[in-house]
Design an enzyme around this catalytic site. Structure first.
Site, PDB file in Angstrom:
ATOM      1  N   ARG A  80       0.820  -1.212   0.000  1.00  0.00           N
ATOM      2  CA  ARG A  80       0.000   0.000   0.000  1.00  0.00           C
ATOM      3  C   ARG A  80       0.860   1.271   0.000  1.00  0.00           C
ATOM      4  NH1 ARG A  80      -3.589   2.743   4.341  1.00  0.00           N
ATOM      5  NH2 ARG A  80      -5.177   3.731   3.060  1.00  0.00           N
ATOM      6  N   HIS A  84       0.422   4.334  -2.569  1.00  0.00           N
ATOM      7  CA  HIS A  84       0.173   5.724  -2.178  1.00  0.00           C
ATOM      8  C   HIS A  84       1.303   6.652  -2.603  1.00  0.00           C
ATOM      9  CE1 HIS A  84      -3.429   5.377   0.739  1.00  0.00           C
ATOM     10  NE2 HIS A  84      -3.480   4.462  -0.206  1.00  0.00           N
ATOM     11  N   GLY A  88       2.725   8.894  -8.429  1.00  0.00           N
ATOM     12  CA  GLY A  88       3.969   9.732  -8.552  1.00  0.00           C
ATOM     13  C   GLY A  88       5.287   9.019  -8.407  1.00  0.00           C
ATOM     14  N   ASP A  90       7.882   8.596  -6.591  1.00  0.00           N
ATOM     15  CA  ASP A  90       9.109   9.355  -6.370  1.00  0.00           C
ATOM     16  C   ASP A  90       9.488   9.408  -4.898  1.00  0.00           C
ATOM     17  OD1 ASP A  90       7.067  10.878  -5.381  1.00  0.00           O
ATOM     18  OD2 ASP A  90       7.389  12.604  -6.692  1.00  0.00           O
ATOM     19  N   SER A  92       7.957  10.487  -2.513  1.00  0.00           N
ATOM     20  CA  SER A  92       7.503  11.686  -1.798  1.00  0.00           C
ATOM     21  C   SER A  92       6.704  11.296  -0.552  1.00  0.00           C
ATOM     22  CB  SER A  92       6.666  12.590  -2.713  1.00  0.00           C
ATOM     23  OG  SER A  92       5.610  11.866  -3.287  1.00  0.00           O
ATOM     24  N   ASN A 110      -3.747   8.856   4.328  1.00  0.00           N
ATOM     25  CA  ASN A 110      -2.509   8.296   4.871  1.00  0.00           C
ATOM     26  C   ASN A 110      -2.390   8.371   6.386  1.00  0.00           C
ATOM     27  OD1 ASN A 110      -1.776   7.926   2.205  1.00  0.00           O
ATOM     28  ND2 ASN A 110      -0.554   9.797   2.084  1.00  0.00           N
ATOM     29  N   HIS A 209      -6.629  -5.733  -2.190  1.00  0.00           N
ATOM     30  CA  HIS A 209      -7.372  -5.861  -0.934  1.00  0.00           C
ATOM     31  C   HIS A 209      -7.668  -7.318  -0.574  1.00  0.00           C
ATOM     32  CE1 HIS A 209      -8.887  -1.384  -0.861  1.00  0.00           C
ATOM     33  NE2 HIS A 209      -7.576  -1.488  -0.796  1.00  0.00           N
ATOM     34  N   ASP A 254     -10.018  -9.079   3.370  1.00  0.00           N
ATOM     35  CA  ASP A 254     -10.498 -10.354   2.810  1.00  0.00           C
ATOM     36  C   ASP A 254     -10.692 -11.307   3.972  1.00  0.00           C
ATOM     37  OD1 ASP A 254     -10.885 -12.849   1.693  1.00  0.00           O
ATOM     38  OD2 ASP A 254      -8.872 -12.987   0.825  1.00  0.00           O
TER      39      ASP A 254
END
Ligand code: HEM
Ligand SMILES: *[C@@H]1O[C@H](CO)[C@@H](O)[C@H](O)[C@H]1NC(C)=O
Length: 339
Positions: A80, A84, A88, A90, A92, A110, A209, A254
């Site tokens: 995950r 997230h 992007g 990178d 970050s 987050n 998930h 699950d």
């Protein structure tokens, strides 16, 4: 294995080409390398660190295996974390807040929810000892996600490498771009198509998930108010997720095999046993305005292989969303801070 050589970052881009004709080929390679640096948007093959940090991938794999052995949910959390980051790719998402920017850790999707930062810190510490400022935090995230899935029994794939790390982060982008648990099918399709994903990619990726946990606060409205939910499933969830309080109580995404990377997630949806409203949105049985992805959900429920290969392909795609390459960004020394 390539011979040891100066660990230049653009090296990986040209290595798969095998020089056979001396000077001409060398000239072409130099040109290609220069172009790659200027264009700066192309990831390289998985052998990117073979010369500059030969043990990098093995180090990441062992650290992930250890972390998952200690806490099986960590495999889900690392997957995950990469997702997230990757609207992007990178790194970050790993940056702590500073005076000059508010990072992504405190963003709605987050805060109090992302896990695994310590595992990434440990991997980075080892890699800095072995080959200083060579392996990016963004590449570590991408490889750790792949290794986590494999460690939990799921498919594996080759991860193109050569990402560099961002020097800033954006809480507002994290808030606007990541889909929320109350999304309906159109909302999900929108968030993913904004990043270049097809409907198939989106449904395949949602199968992540099949592992991990969600907090009561993210499924409460569904288990108390949704009608497209199996009654006994909802009743049993209400036992551990009260109508008030207990926001942080954890429920398996699950229920049938919460720590195994299998295709039971899709069977749950067909049985109206998706945990999040956004999970069940993928299967509506043709009612409720949705239904467009019902066929795909049924197909994945009946073929783990088909889902596995679609999931792997979509992960490669996800890991290639707007990476920093060439001379853009930097190789962070500490994943939590810009250099
Ligand atoms: C389709 C849109 C998606 C939505 C709305 C969504 C939303 C969520 C939410 C609300 C949680 C629970 C967080 C918490 O309660 O702390 C969660 C957990 C999780 N998500 Fe997603 N997610 C989506 C797609 C994805 C994708 C594409 C991946 C990875 C490829 C992913 C991987 C995970 C994993 C593994 C967990 C469990 C994490 C853990 O146990 O630490 N999700 N997601
Ligand atoms: C369920 O719906 C009712 C009526 O709209 C609302 O008052 C209540 O807050 C909802 N419950 C949850 C847990 O979302």
């Amino acid at each position: 294995m390539a011979p040891a050589a100066s660990g230049e970052h653009r090296r990986g881009a040209s290595r798969s080409l095998r020089p056979r004709r001396g000077v001409l080929v060398l000239a072409v390679l130099t040109l290609l390398a220069a172009t790659a640096t200027v264009a700066g948007a192309q990831l390289s093959s998985e052998d990117y660190y073979d010369a500059s940090c030969p043990a990098a991938l093995l180090t990441i794999r062992s650290a992930v295996a250890t972390a998952v052995l200690i806490d099986r949910r960590m495999g889900a959390s690392l997957l995950r974390l990469h997702f997230h980051d990757c609207f992007g790719c990178d790194a970050s998402v790993l940056l702590d807040d500073t005076a000059s920017f508010t990072g992504e850790k405190g963003a709605g999707p987050n805060a109090g929810s992302l896990r695994g930062f310590d595992v990434i810190d440990n991997i980075k510490m080892l890699l800095e000892l072995m080959c200083p400022q060579t392996v990016s935090c963004a590449d570590i995230l991408a490889v750790a996600a792949r290794d986590s899935v494999a460690q939990l029994g799921g498919p594996s794939w080759t991860v193109p490498l050569g990402r560099r790390d961002a020097t800033t982060a954006s809480a507002s982008l994290a808030n606007s771009d990541l889909p929320g648990p109350t999304s309906n099918l159109n909302g999900l399709l929108n968030s993913f198509s904004n990043k270049g994903f097809t409907t198939t990619d989106m449904v395949a990726l949602s199968g992540a998930h099949t592992v991990g946990r969600a907090q009561c606060r993210n499924c409460r409205a569904r288990i108390y108010n949704d009608t497209d939910i199996d009654a006994s499933f909802a009743a049993s969830l209400r036992g551990s997720c009260p109508a008030q309080g207990g926001d942080g109580a954890l429920e398996p995404l699950d229920e049938s095999s919460p720590d195994d990377f299998d295709n039971t997630y899709f069977g749950n949806l067909v049985a109206w046993r998706g945990l999040l409203h956004s999970d069940q949105a993928l299967f509506s049985g043709g009612g409720g305005g949705g239904g467009a992805t019902d066929g795909l959900v049924r197909a994945y429920a009946s073929s783990a292989d088909r889902w596995g290969s679609d999931f792997a392909a979509a992960m490669v795609k996800m890991a290639s969303i707007s990476p920093l390459t060439g001379t853009n960004g930097e190789i962070r020394v500490n994943c939590r801070r810009v250099n």
